[in-house]
Design a protein around this motif. Structure first.
Motif, mmCIF file in Angstrom:
data_model
loop_
_atom_site.group_PDB
_atom_site.id
_atom_site.type_symbol
_atom_site.label_atom_id
_atom_site.label_comp_id
_atom_site.label_asym_id
_atom_site.label_seq_id
_atom_site.Cartn_x
_atom_site.Cartn_y
_atom_site.Cartn_z
ATOM 1 N N PHE A 72 -72.806 -113.448 -59.693
ATOM 2 C CA PHE A 72 -74.040 -114.205 -59.445
ATOM 3 C C PHE A 72 -73.923 -115.597 -60.075
ATOM 4 O O PHE A 72 -74.191 -116.619 -59.434
ATOM 5 C CB PHE A 72 -75.227 -113.438 -60.046
ATOM 6 C CG PHE A 72 -76.537 -114.165 -59.965
ATOM 7 C CD1 PHE A 72 -77.374 -114.000 -58.866
ATOM 8 C CD2 PHE A 72 -76.952 -115.023 -60.983
ATOM 9 C CE1 PHE A 72 -78.586 -114.686 -58.790
ATOM 10 C CE2 PHE A 72 -78.162 -115.707 -60.916
ATOM 11 C CZ PHE A 72 -78.979 -115.525 -59.817
ATOM 12 N N GLU A 76 -73.892 -119.118 -57.984
ATOM 13 C CA GLU A 76 -74.940 -120.141 -58.171
ATOM 14 C C GLU A 76 -74.370 -121.426 -58.782
ATOM 15 O O GLU A 76 -74.813 -122.525 -58.445
ATOM 16 C CB GLU A 76 -76.079 -119.598 -59.048
ATOM 17 C CG GLU A 76 -76.902 -118.478 -58.411
ATOM 18 C CD GLU A 76 -77.729 -118.900 -57.207
ATOM 19 O OE1 GLU A 76 -77.275 -119.731 -56.402
ATOM 20 O OE2 GLU A 76 -78.841 -118.368 -57.041
ATOM 21 N N GLU A 126 -85.441 -115.878 -55.658
ATOM 22 C CA GLU A 126 -84.332 -115.291 -54.908
ATOM 23 C C GLU A 126 -84.841 -114.593 -53.649
ATOM 24 O O GLU A 126 -84.138 -114.522 -52.647
ATOM 25 C CB GLU A 126 -83.539 -114.315 -55.780
ATOM 26 C CG GLU A 126 -82.722 -114.980 -56.867
ATOM 27 C CD GLU A 126 -81.521 -115.733 -56.308
ATOM 28 O OE1 GLU A 126 -81.543 -116.977 -56.345
ATOM 29 O OE2 GLU A 126 -80.590 -115.105 -55.818
ATOM 30 N N THR A 129 -85.257 -117.460 -51.284
ATOM 31 C CA THR A 129 -83.992 -117.956 -50.716
ATOM 32 C C THR A 129 -83.411 -116.916 -49.762
ATOM 33 O O THR A 129 -82.800 -117.278 -48.756
ATOM 34 C CB THR A 129 -82.961 -118.354 -51.799
ATOM 35 O OG1 THR A 129 -82.874 -117.323 -52.763
ATOM 36 C CG2 THR A 129 -83.322 -119.634 -52.481
ATOM 37 N N GLU A 161 -76.556 -116.307 -50.663
ATOM 38 C CA GLU A 161 -77.897 -115.949 -51.164
ATOM 39 C C GLU A 161 -78.255 -114.530 -50.720
ATOM 40 O O GLU A 161 -78.838 -113.760 -51.472
ATOM 41 C CB GLU A 161 -78.948 -116.939 -50.668
ATOM 42 C CG GLU A 161 -78.902 -118.298 -51.338
ATOM 43 C CD GLU A 161 -79.017 -118.227 -52.854
ATOM 44 O OE1 GLU A 161 -79.800 -117.419 -53.373
ATOM 45 O OE2 GLU A 161 -78.296 -118.976 -53.531
ATOM 46 N N HIS A 164 -76.359 -111.953 -52.924
ATOM 47 C CA HIS A 164 -76.762 -111.676 -54.315
ATOM 48 C C HIS A 164 -78.283 -111.565 -54.483
ATOM 49 O O HIS A 164 -78.802 -111.723 -55.590
ATOM 50 C CB HIS A 164 -76.136 -112.694 -55.295
ATOM 51 C CG HIS A 164 -76.674 -114.089 -55.211
ATOM 52 N ND1 HIS A 164 -75.877 -115.198 -55.146
ATOM 53 C CD2 HIS A 164 -77.936 -114.563 -55.226
ATOM 54 C CE1 HIS A 164 -76.623 -116.280 -55.123
ATOM 55 N NE2 HIS A 164 -77.890 -115.918 -55.183
#
Ligand SMILES: [Fe+2]
Ligand SMILES: [Fe+2]
Length: 274
Positions: A72, A76, A126, A129, A161, A164
């Protein structure tokens, strides 16, 4: 546990980007530009929050999540680096990033708060996204007339995205975070996210001189509120976050996997973690 691969994208963002890089569509360009402006600060916050949440877990709860957290963080960190390069290009068009300083002031108020708050904010973002990623991966034709580098950038980011989308949520659950706080943060994040995205898009359009063009508003109505529009198609999955038994993996889709398999030539694997 999800295996998260960190990939380096093989696109050159040192070369300039056209003013209306999204197929000549002023609205879509301004909207994507606005989102990109929020990524460097937002994704750093997600990394810090997930790391802090992971550290706060007892060792036996950390072990099964260790590799996923590393993946992750690696994904990112790659996103924020590449979007910073993209943002440097669009700033040459006279756009000013107002979202980042506003977010920075807001996040400063989180200093010293229970780590679960940061993880809940991350999980809510998240989810946003993941919804956006699903929308874009199901409508890749939106980016058909775009600079190919940028089409790749947005679809790759979307695919990761989607990959994860459960990490922050799982850390929050492992930390014993409550449902009440999870949904409270989702309400706040929704307000801030929509407000910020709208303000930054308007600011970008104003700087571009296209805010009051009929074609701009027509594109906004079609892409946000139309039958396949982002807001319209995302409302039901957004609402599911409020269910006590919600989990991000319930929104299963193979679009991300399919895109990554079909576009393996545009990235190289750099291993997990960063
Ligand atoms: Fe990201
Ligand atoms: Fe993410």
């Amino acid at each position: 546990m999800t295996e998260l691969i960190v990939r380096r994208l093989l696109i050159d963002l040192d070369q300039p980007v056209e003013r209306h890089w999204c197929g000549g569509d002023a609205f879509l360009t301004a909207w994507f530009n606005a989102l990109s402006m929020s990524f460097p600060i937002g994704e750093q916050f997600f990394i810090d929050s997930v790391r802090a949440g992971f550290k706060a877990l007892p060792p036996d709860r950390q072990e099964p999540l260790r590799d996923e957290v590393q993946g992750f963080v690696g994904q990112e960190a790659t996103h924020r680096r590449i979007h910073a390069l993209f943002n440097a290009q669009i700033e040459k068009h006279g756009l000013r990033n107002h979202w980042e300083p506003r977010a920075r002031r807001r996040l400063a108020r989180m200093d010293g708060a229970d780590v679960r708050h940061g993880v809940a904010i991350t999980a809510a973002n998240e989810h946003f996204t993941a919804l956006f990623a699903e929308w874009l991966l199901s409508h890749p034709e939106l980016l058909d007339g775009c600079d190919p580098r940028l089409k790749t950038l947005w679809l790759w980011h979307s695919a990761e995205e989607a990959e994860h989308k459960s990490t922050a949520f799982d850390i929050y659950q492992a930390l014993g975070g409550s449902h009440a706080w999870r949904v409270r943060w989702m309400r706040r994040v929704t307000m801030f996210f929509l407000g910020d995205a709208l303000r930054q898009t308007v600011s970008n359009l104003r700087a571009d001189g296209t805010l009051w063009r009929w074609s701009t508003w027509r594109s906004a109505a079609r892409h946000l509120l139309g039958r396949d529009g982002l807001l319209r198609t995302s409302y039901a999955p957004w609402k599911r976050y409020f269910r006590p038994d919600f989990h991000p993996s319930q929104q299963h889709s193979d679009l991300s996997e399919r895109w990554l398999t079909a576009n393996a030539q545009v990235f190289v694997r750099v291993g997990a973690g960063a």
